[in-house]
Every structure is written in C-alpha cells, then in structure tokens.
Design a protein around this motif. Sequence first.
Motif, short mmCIF file in Angstrom:
data_model
loop_
_atom_site.label_atom_id
_atom_site.label_comp_id
_atom_site.label_asym_id
_atom_site.label_seq_id
_atom_site.Cartn_x
_atom_site.Cartn_y
_atom_site.Cartn_z
N ALA A 129 0.88 -1.24 0.09
CA ALA A 129 0.05 -0.01 -0.05
C ALA A 129 0.98 1.16 -0.09
O ALA A 129 0.36 2.33 -0.44
N GLU A 130 2.18 1.30 0.70
CA GLU A 130 2.98 2.58 0.72
C GLU A 130 3.97 2.61 -0.26
O GLU A 130 4.73 3.62 -0.21
N GLY A 131 4.37 1.45 -0.93
CA GLY A 131 5.26 1.76 -2.02
C GLY A 131 6.88 1.73 -1.19
O GLY A 131 7.81 2.51 -1.73
N ARG A 132 6.97 1.05 -0.07
CA ARG A 132 8.32 1.15 0.56
C ARG A 132 9.00 -0.12 0.25
O ARG A 132 8.88 -0.94 -0.08
N HIS A 133 10.29 0.29 0.47
CA HIS A 133 11.45 -0.78 0.17
C HIS A 133 11.37 -1.70 1.53
O HIS A 133 11.79 -1.24 2.48
N VAL A 134 11.33 -3.21 1.26
CA VAL A 134 11.34 -4.14 2.42
C VAL A 134 12.55 -4.71 2.17
O VAL A 134 12.60 -5.95 2.81
N GLY A 135 13.58 -4.38 1.61
CA GLY A 135 14.73 -5.44 1.38
C GLY A 135 15.94 -5.10 2.12
O GLY A 135 17.05 -5.56 1.94
N ARG A 136 16.06 -3.64 2.43
CA ARG A 136 17.32 -3.01 2.75
C ARG A 136 17.43 -3.00 4.31
O ARG A 136 16.22 -2.64 4.89
N ASP A 137 18.58 -3.01 4.93
CA ASP A 137 18.46 -2.85 6.35
C ASP A 137 17.94 -1.62 6.93
O ASP A 137 17.12 -1.51 7.74
N LYS A 138 18.33 -0.35 6.39
CA LYS A 138 17.81 0.76 6.80
C LYS A 138 16.40 0.91 6.59
O LYS A 138 15.66 1.56 7.76
N ASP A 139 15.76 0.66 5.58
CA ASP A 139 14.18 0.50 5.47
C ASP A 139 13.74 -0.34 6.59
O ASP A 139 12.82 0.10 6.99
N LEU A 140 14.14 -1.40 6.54
CA LEU A 140 13.46 -2.43 7.64
C LEU A 140 13.74 -2.07 8.81
O LEU A 140 12.81 -2.22 9.86
N ALA A 141 14.89 -1.24 9.19
CA ALA A 141 14.90 -0.66 10.78
C ALA A 141 13.76 0.42 10.93
O ALA A 141 13.39 0.48 11.98
N GLU A 142 13.63 1.26 9.99
CA GLU A 142 12.74 2.29 10.37
C GLU A 142 11.27 1.64 10.32
O GLU A 142 10.68 2.05 11.22
N LEU A 143 11.06 0.78 9.35
CA LEU A 143 9.60 0.08 9.47
C LEU A 143 9.47 -0.77 10.81
O LEU A 143 8.36 -0.55 11.53
N GLY A 144 10.56 -1.65 11.28
CA GLY A 144 10.35 -2.15 12.44
C GLY A 144 10.12 -1.28 13.48
O GLY A 144 9.26 -1.55 14.68
N ALA A 145 10.87 -0.24 13.58
CA ALA A 145 10.60 0.91 14.73
C ALA A 145 9.12 1.18 14.85
O ALA A 145 8.65 1.71 15.90
N GLN A 146 8.56 1.34 13.56
CA GLN A 146 7.24 2.02 13.61
C GLN A 146 6.13 0.95 14.04
O GLN A 146 5.17 1.35 14.13
N ALA A 147 6.78 -0.36 14.24
CA ALA A 147 5.61 -1.25 14.92
C ALA A 147 6.13 -1.98 15.83
O ALA A 147 5.85 -2.86 16.39
N GLY A 148 7.17 -1.16 16.75
CA GLY A 148 7.40 -1.73 18.06
C GLY A 148 8.78 -2.34 18.25
O GLY A 148 9.22 -2.54 19.53
N LEU A 149 9.61 -2.28 17.26
CA LEU A 149 10.77 -2.72 17.56
C LEU A 149 11.96 -1.57 17.71
O LEU A 149 11.67 -0.69 17.31
N ASP A 150 13.25 -2.00 18.26
CA ASP A 150 14.32 -0.93 18.55
C ASP A 150 15.00 -0.78 17.02
O ASP A 150 15.40 -1.90 16.79
N ALA A 151 15.02 0.13 16.45
CA ALA A 151 15.76 0.16 15.01
C ALA A 151 17.24 -0.23 15.04
O ALA A 151 17.64 -0.78 14.20
N GLU A 152 17.84 0.20 16.26
CA GLU A 152 19.25 -0.25 16.40
C GLU A 152 19.35 -1.68 16.13
O GLU A 152 20.22 -2.22 15.89
N GLU A 153 18.42 -2.41 17.16
CA GLU A 153 18.49 -3.80 17.38
C GLU A 153 18.23 -4.47 15.90
O GLU A 153 18.72 -5.47 15.60
#
Length: 223
Positions: A129-153
């Motif tokens: 729905a959002e056209g986001r990239h879900v294959g790169r570390d940086k993007d996944l860290a940002e998306l994970g942080a938006q859903a309750g994970l720690d971006a650095e972890e």
Amino acid sequence: MSEPISVQVWSDIACPWCYVGKRRFEKGVESFGGDVTLEYRSFELAPDTPVDFEGSEVDFLAGHKGMPRDQVLQMLEQMTTLAAAEGLAYDFDAIRHTKTLKAHEVLHLAKARGVQLDVVEKLFSAYFAEGRHVGRDKDLAELGAQAGLDAEEVRTALAEGTYTEAVQQDIAQARAYGITGVPFFVIDGRYGVSGAQSPEVFAQALAQVANERAGTTAEEAVR
C-alpha cells in the motif's frame, strides 16, 4: 481452561494472497470466538528476486517471470479488487520489488520481542500500500521501529545475520511439509489449510479442532 489453538502460517511479504489471507483468517478467528495464537513462518516465493529490482510490478511479472503483459495487467486489476473487498488498498504501481529474506529475519526478531503480528502487518502495508522498500537494512529498521521494535537492534540483527538460520529452517520445514505455495496455515500442528480461504473455512477448521479437543477431554474424564 484449555490451551489456545496454535496456528502457524507460512507466508511471504511479497505475496498479495498472503495479505488477503491474513485478513480473512482474522475474520475467521473473530467468528470462531475462541483463543487462538498465530505465528508467521518464512517462505520465499521468488528467491531469485534481486534486492533492487529496476522496474514495475508489471515489468517483474512480464519480464522476470515470463508472463504476457496483458495477462499481468488483468491479474493485477483483479487482485486489487479482491484486496479492496478485504479493506486493503493495494497500489501495484508503487510496489518496490525486492528479495524478502531480510524481511523474514526481522519477523523472527519481532517474534522474539513479542510484536510479530504488529510487524508483519506493517511490512505487508509498507509493501503493498505504501510503496516502501522492504529489502534493505535501513528501511527495515525504520519500518520495524514503527511497529514496536528497536531500530538499532534491527540493524544489528540484520548485519550479524542473527536470524538467518531460523529463516532457512522455516523454508526447510515448508519443503518437508510439501508446501509449494502460500499462504499455508497449519492448525494445532495437525491440519493444513492452503490458500487465502474464506473466513468461514478458517472458522470451521478452528471449531473442528476445539470440538475434537473437547471430545478428548470428555473421554479422559470418563477414564
């Protein structure tokens, strides 16, 4: 009180039917009304996909997968309509095709942190729905942080390959089960439901397990 019914679903973030199946399963659980736990397991629909595919969804399916463009356009239109019926706003023009292995690693981290369902919902939404990239570390860290994970972890786990083996074990288990397409739901470790079935099918399967458990409990009580 009886144990919750456990459900494991083999799924891929880049699978449009998997997101539809998620919604239909949720409706099935609501209709069933009992206690259900859900765990997402890793499956790679297109392992040969590059991390940075240059092109659209139509380009990917027509060129990379060898499908006629007219057929692809018709299929995507039908899929968009099906998704909309489940309240999902697919935007195939915006999709960023990528290899999903790292997204699956993030889902394993999310499971360990107790937020897997939140993260899988975020990744599906980001991709379809959002056209986001879900294959790169940086993007996944940002998306994970938006859903309750720690971006650095997230970044550390991906850099160190903390969950690489866990993803491969899921894929191997799918192969052992004979799973060739997703979504594939394994209910109570005993019953398999293939595909994005209707909510009624999921509710019936869950009710069957609950009734069988109740029958077993009654028999044990007689003994």
